[in-house]
Design a protein around this motif. Sequence first.
Motif, PDB file in Angstrom:
ATOM      1  N   GLY A 263      -1.856  27.332  -5.873  1.00 20.55           N
ATOM      2  CA  GLY A 263      -3.063  27.825  -5.213  1.00 20.55           C
ATOM      3  C   GLY A 263      -2.934  27.716  -3.708  1.00 20.55           C
ATOM      4  O   GLY A 263      -1.837  27.554  -3.166  1.00 20.55           O
ATOM      5  N   SER A 264      -4.082  27.769  -3.027  1.00 17.74           N
ATOM      6  CA  SER A 264      -4.054  27.676  -1.564  1.00 17.74           C
ATOM      7  C   SER A 264      -4.506  26.298  -1.096  1.00 17.74           C
ATOM      8  O   SER A 264      -5.091  26.140  -0.038  1.00 17.74           O
ATOM      9  CB  SER A 264      -4.942  28.774  -0.961  1.00 17.74           C
ATOM     10  N   HIS A 265      -4.226  25.273  -1.886  1.00 19.28           N
ATOM     11  CA  HIS A 265      -4.664  23.914  -1.550  1.00 19.28           C
ATOM     12  C   HIS A 265      -3.707  23.199  -0.616  1.00 19.28           C
ATOM     13  O   HIS A 265      -4.021  22.172  -0.054  1.00 19.28           O
ATOM     14  CB  HIS A 265      -4.807  23.084  -2.837  1.00 19.28           C
ATOM     15  N   ARG A 266      -2.503  23.742  -0.485  1.00 17.91           N
ATOM     16  CA  ARG A 266      -1.472  23.101   0.348  1.00 17.91           C
ATOM     17  C   ARG A 266      -0.991  24.112   1.365  1.00 17.91           C
ATOM     18  O   ARG A 266      -1.197  25.315   1.198  1.00 17.91           O
ATOM     19  CB  ARG A 266      -0.270  22.696  -0.525  1.00 17.91           C
ATOM     20  N   PRO A 267      -0.281  23.649   2.400  1.00 20.81           N
ATOM     21  CA  PRO A 267       0.309  24.619   3.326  1.00 20.81           C
ATOM     22  C   PRO A 267       1.219  25.577   2.559  1.00 20.81           C
ATOM     23  O   PRO A 267       1.967  25.148   1.675  1.00 20.81           O
ATOM     24  CB  PRO A 267       1.122  23.753   4.290  1.00 20.81           C
ATOM     25  N   LEU A 268       1.141  26.864   2.887  1.00 23.52           N
ATOM     26  CA  LEU A 268       1.917  27.883   2.188  1.00 23.52           C
ATOM     27  C   LEU A 268       3.408  27.550   2.178  1.00 23.52           C
ATOM     28  O   LEU A 268       4.088  27.697   1.157  1.00 23.52           O
ATOM     29  CB  LEU A 268       1.668  29.249   2.851  1.00 23.52           C
ATOM     30  N   ASP A 269       3.921  27.057   3.330  1.00 24.41           N
ATOM     31  CA  ASP A 269       5.357  26.759   3.434  1.00 24.41           C
ATOM     32  C   ASP A 269       5.823  25.736   2.401  1.00 24.41           C
ATOM     33  O   ASP A 269       6.925  25.832   1.874  1.00 24.41           O
ATOM     34  CB  ASP A 269       5.695  26.229   4.829  1.00 24.41           C
ATOM     35  N   GLU A 270       4.964  24.739   2.167  1.00 22.05           N
ATOM     36  CA  GLU A 270       5.314  23.688   1.216  1.00 22.05           C
ATOM     37  C   GLU A 270       5.474  24.294  -0.186  1.00 22.05           C
ATOM     38  O   GLU A 270       6.441  24.017  -0.898  1.00 22.05           O
ATOM     39  CB  GLU A 270       4.178  22.666   1.222  1.00 22.05           C
ATOM     40  N   THR A 271       4.518  25.152  -0.566  1.00 23.95           N
ATOM     41  CA  THR A 271       4.577  25.808  -1.877  1.00 23.95           C
ATOM     42  C   THR A 271       5.817  26.683  -1.972  1.00 23.95           C
ATOM     43  O   THR A 271       6.540  26.657  -2.974  1.00 23.95           O
ATOM     44  CB  THR A 271       3.313  26.671  -2.070  1.00 23.95           C
ATOM     45  N   LEU A 272       6.090  27.441  -0.910  1.00 25.67           N
ATOM     46  CA  LEU A 272       7.220  28.374  -0.950  1.00 25.67           C
ATOM     47  C   LEU A 272       8.554  27.633  -0.992  1.00 25.67           C
ATOM     48  O   LEU A 272       9.491  28.066  -1.672  1.00 25.67           O
ATOM     49  CB  LEU A 272       7.175  29.329   0.245  1.00 25.67           C
ATOM     50  N   GLN A 273       8.620  26.498  -0.274  1.00 18.06           N
ATOM     51  CA  GLN A 273       9.870  25.718  -0.314  1.00 18.06           C
ATOM     52  C   GLN A 273      10.150  25.213  -1.724  1.00 18.06           C
ATOM     53  O   GLN A 273      11.294  25.234  -2.189  1.00 18.06           O
ATOM     54  CB  GLN A 273       9.784  24.539   0.653  1.00 18.06           C
TER      55      GLN A 273
END
Length: 243
Positions: free
Chosen positions: A96-106
């Motif tokens: 979801g959008s609960h974390r920085p996008l970069d963290e999810t994408l990494q």
Amino acid sequence: MSLDMLKQTLERLQASGHGVRFWLRDDDAVEPTPALERLLALTAIHDVPLTLAIIPEGTGAALAEALRGGDDVLVAVHGWSHANHAGPREKKQELGSHRPLDETLQELAKGFDKLSGLYPQQFIPMLVPPWNRIAPSVVEALPSLGFRALSVFGAEQPGALPLLNTHVDIMNWHGIRGGRDPAELFRDLAELLEAPERPVAIGILTHHLVHDENAWRFLEELFEATADHPACTWISAREALDL
Ligand SMILES: [Zn+2]
């Protein structure tokens, strides 16, 4: 009773010169287990291609070894660790959008690399978001990570990536946490087959780790009724998406 309903619907389809395509997605694999062996044996007997959505973080060589040589078994990325980052009152989400996008994408990039390395033949660049939920901002970035398809639950909607969804979830997650009543599932399937806007391929969603006998019985009966039926074809995700 409702298995008969499905059979009658298939007879009608066949008589009118139509066919139906199915595909099978099973989620949450990490390591070999007796339940996974049972699923692999069942799909092999009926020649049903299977896409396993594997949780990358904790998986490794043991599962890759168990799946090696299974030509009809493909591997998709099931998030990274299947961790919930949503708040206590929200529906569970890893992507979801609960974390920085970069963290999810990494994390997703790590999952892509790990599974494509472990499964050089069987890997497909398809993301299966845990709990079938994903923020639009994450979807938009998926092509830049190498993903070429997405699979969630429900009717396919136009988006940044080709979708191959599941439409019938055989588990009951709210009540007994067992398999849904097979009669109900066959009725749902018959209705889907009669729907004016039928999906390109009807996706059946399973979770081998939590199947009870209801769930296994439904799958056995479904495969028996469809695998050799002239109006039905079970296709792989690779075939459905041309990956
Ligand atoms: Zn899952």
